[in-house]
Design an enzyme around this catalytic site. Structure first.
Site, mmCIF file in Angstrom:
data_model
loop_
_atom_site.group_PDB
_atom_site.id
_atom_site.type_symbol
_atom_site.label_atom_id
_atom_site.label_comp_id
_atom_site.label_asym_id
_atom_site.label_seq_id
_atom_site.Cartn_x
_atom_site.Cartn_y
_atom_site.Cartn_z
ATOM 1 N N TYR A 132 87.252 61.335 41.226
ATOM 2 C CA TYR A 132 88.325 61.888 40.403
ATOM 3 C C TYR A 132 89.404 60.832 40.256
ATOM 4 O O TYR A 132 90.246 60.643 41.133
ATOM 5 C CB TYR A 132 88.887 63.151 41.055
ATOM 6 C CG TYR A 132 90.075 63.742 40.330
ATOM 7 C CD1 TYR A 132 89.939 64.245 39.043
ATOM 8 C CD2 TYR A 132 91.327 63.812 40.940
ATOM 9 C CE1 TYR A 132 91.025 64.798 38.376
ATOM 10 C CE2 TYR A 132 92.415 64.361 40.289
ATOM 11 C CZ TYR A 132 92.254 64.854 39.007
ATOM 12 O OH TYR A 132 93.339 65.401 38.343
ATOM 13 N N TYR A 136 85.604 65.162 30.277
ATOM 14 C CA TYR A 136 86.485 65.363 31.425
ATOM 15 C C TYR A 136 86.096 66.641 32.148
ATOM 16 O O TYR A 136 86.088 67.729 31.571
ATOM 17 C CB TYR A 136 87.931 65.432 30.951
ATOM 18 C CG TYR A 136 88.960 65.220 32.028
ATOM 19 C CD1 TYR A 136 89.499 63.954 32.248
ATOM 20 C CD2 TYR A 136 89.411 66.268 32.812
ATOM 21 C CE1 TYR A 136 90.464 63.745 33.230
ATOM 22 C CE2 TYR A 136 90.378 66.072 33.791
ATOM 23 C CZ TYR A 136 90.898 64.811 33.990
ATOM 24 O OH TYR A 136 91.853 64.597 34.966
#
Length: 388
Positions: free
Chosen positions: A341, A297
């Site tokens: 994203y 991430y």
């Protein structure tokens, strides 16, 4: 699952379908429509229909309720529905919840989804503008008066301490940005397709909050992503090679807050990630040496380095050198810095593609992928593997 012993979830469920909308800065349609498009695409990919679905999982932050998505997508009765809190930290936990439901017989086919207009609608990067009175809001209240108003500012505090403790400069973060954009440049689905960058580009990008530059911060994206989870047995009768859930975990550390855990013993590590790492390694019986691809991430580059260190791929302060050396294929889709994203859900999809052998940046022989979720908040992680 216990933080003290292995669990028995591994090998009982698999991701069998992935689907997404395009990734854009202005989708021109509602978040519900994005969710339904992604769900239907994932079911098509899995060779299943809405009638096969009896479970849905999403994020507490998602604006499209499970029952509304079910109605709009043509899904009938639901025997399981769940939402996970803590923003991007929920990503891998949605698959964990789905796998738990499948393994226990509560549901047969569960779809995990996340959809938002995060660029044309509510932009997380714009920071805290109004907050309802909650315990979480009270915790933020200790930091907001000092100008810590945005996610970048919250991360910058930890990033500055990391550089100080290990005697590093902010250029060390650039290795993550360059690697992500290199992979995104070869990915037609990525927003930054065809647009690699160099370390010099990173160093020339404008400051956001010292020591973070623009290219240390993830995009703001409109789009949707969905994943279909079912049993390993059923997966073998479906058209795509399954990505088996080898291990799944959630984790929150001591003195945990959302992005502002400044009263821990130190700011150079991610204790919530350490909890997840211990659980994944213990339950899977694997170690860093067994991982073929890492999908980490990357909302902000410093936390990628800290994750590598918490998972044991390298020592404290060595994450930048590890990335620079290409010691492990990372974020082969381009990550959230390069592809989109989507709160990490698109990263899970890339891990599935690596297991299937269909990634545009395919790693030869990839059989085990590590996926992580949002950091700085209670988080989650997955180890996915090939069947058999």
């Amino acid at each position: 699952m216990s933080v003290r012993r292995a669990d028995s979830l591994g090998g009982r469920a698999a991701i069998v379908g992935i689907g997404a909308t395009e990734f854009s800065k202005d989708s021109g349609r509602s978040e519900l429509k994005l969710a339904v498009e992604a769900v239907r695409a994932a079911l098509d990919d899995a060779g299943l229909t809405p009638a096969d679905v009896d479970g849905l999982v999403t994020f507490t932050m998602d604006t499209s309720p499970e029952i509304t998505v079910a109605q709009a997508a043509g899904i009938g009765e639901l025997s399981f529905f769940s939402r996970i809190h803590y923003g991007g930290g929920a990503a891998c936990a949605t698959v964990q919840q789905a796998a738990l439901a499948v393994a226990s017989g509560i549901a047969d086919v569960v779809v995990c989804y996340r959809a938002f207009n995060e660029r044309s609608g509510r932009r997380f990067g714009s920071g805290v503008q109004r907050r309802e009175p909650t315990a979480e809001g009270a915790a933020l209240g200790w930091n907001l008066p000092y100008g810590l108003l945005t996610p970048a500012s919250w991360v910058a505090m930890a990033a500055r301490r990391y550089l100080h403790v290990y005697g590093l400069g902010p250029e060390v973060f650039g290795h993550v940005a360059v690697l992500d954009r290199r992979h995104a440049a070869r990915n037609p689905a990525a927003y930054f397709h065809g647009k690699p960058i160099t370390l010099a580009d990173h160093a020339a990008s404008r400051w956001i909050v010292d020591p973070l530059r623009l290219l240390d911060c993830c995009q703001e994206t409109d789009g949707g992503q969905a994943l279909v989870v079912t049993s390993v047995e059923r997966a073998r009768d479906l058209p795509r090679p399954p990505a088996v859930v080898v291990a799944a975990a959630q984790g929150a550390g001591r003195s945990q807050e959302q992005m502002t855990s400044y009263y821990r013993d130190g700011l150079t590590a991610l204790p919530e990630t350490a909890v997840v790492a211990r659980q994944l390694w213990r339950s899977s019986g694997l170690s860093p040496a067994d991982i073929d691809v890492g999908i980490l991430y990357d909302h902000f580059t410093p936390f990628v380095l800290m994750q590598l260190e918490e998972f044991g791929f390298c020592g404290p302060g060595e994450g930048g050198a590890f990335v620079a050396a290409d010691a492990l294929p990372l974020n082969t889709h381009g990550g959230q810095l390069g592809e989109a994203y989507l709160h990490g859900m698109n990263g899970i999809a890339e891990a599935v593609r690596q297991i299937r052998g269909t990634s545009v940046n395919q790693v030869a022989g990839a059989a085990r992928t590590l996926v992580t979720a949002g950091t700085g908040v209670p988080t989650s992680g997955l180890v996915l593997g090939a069947d058999g």
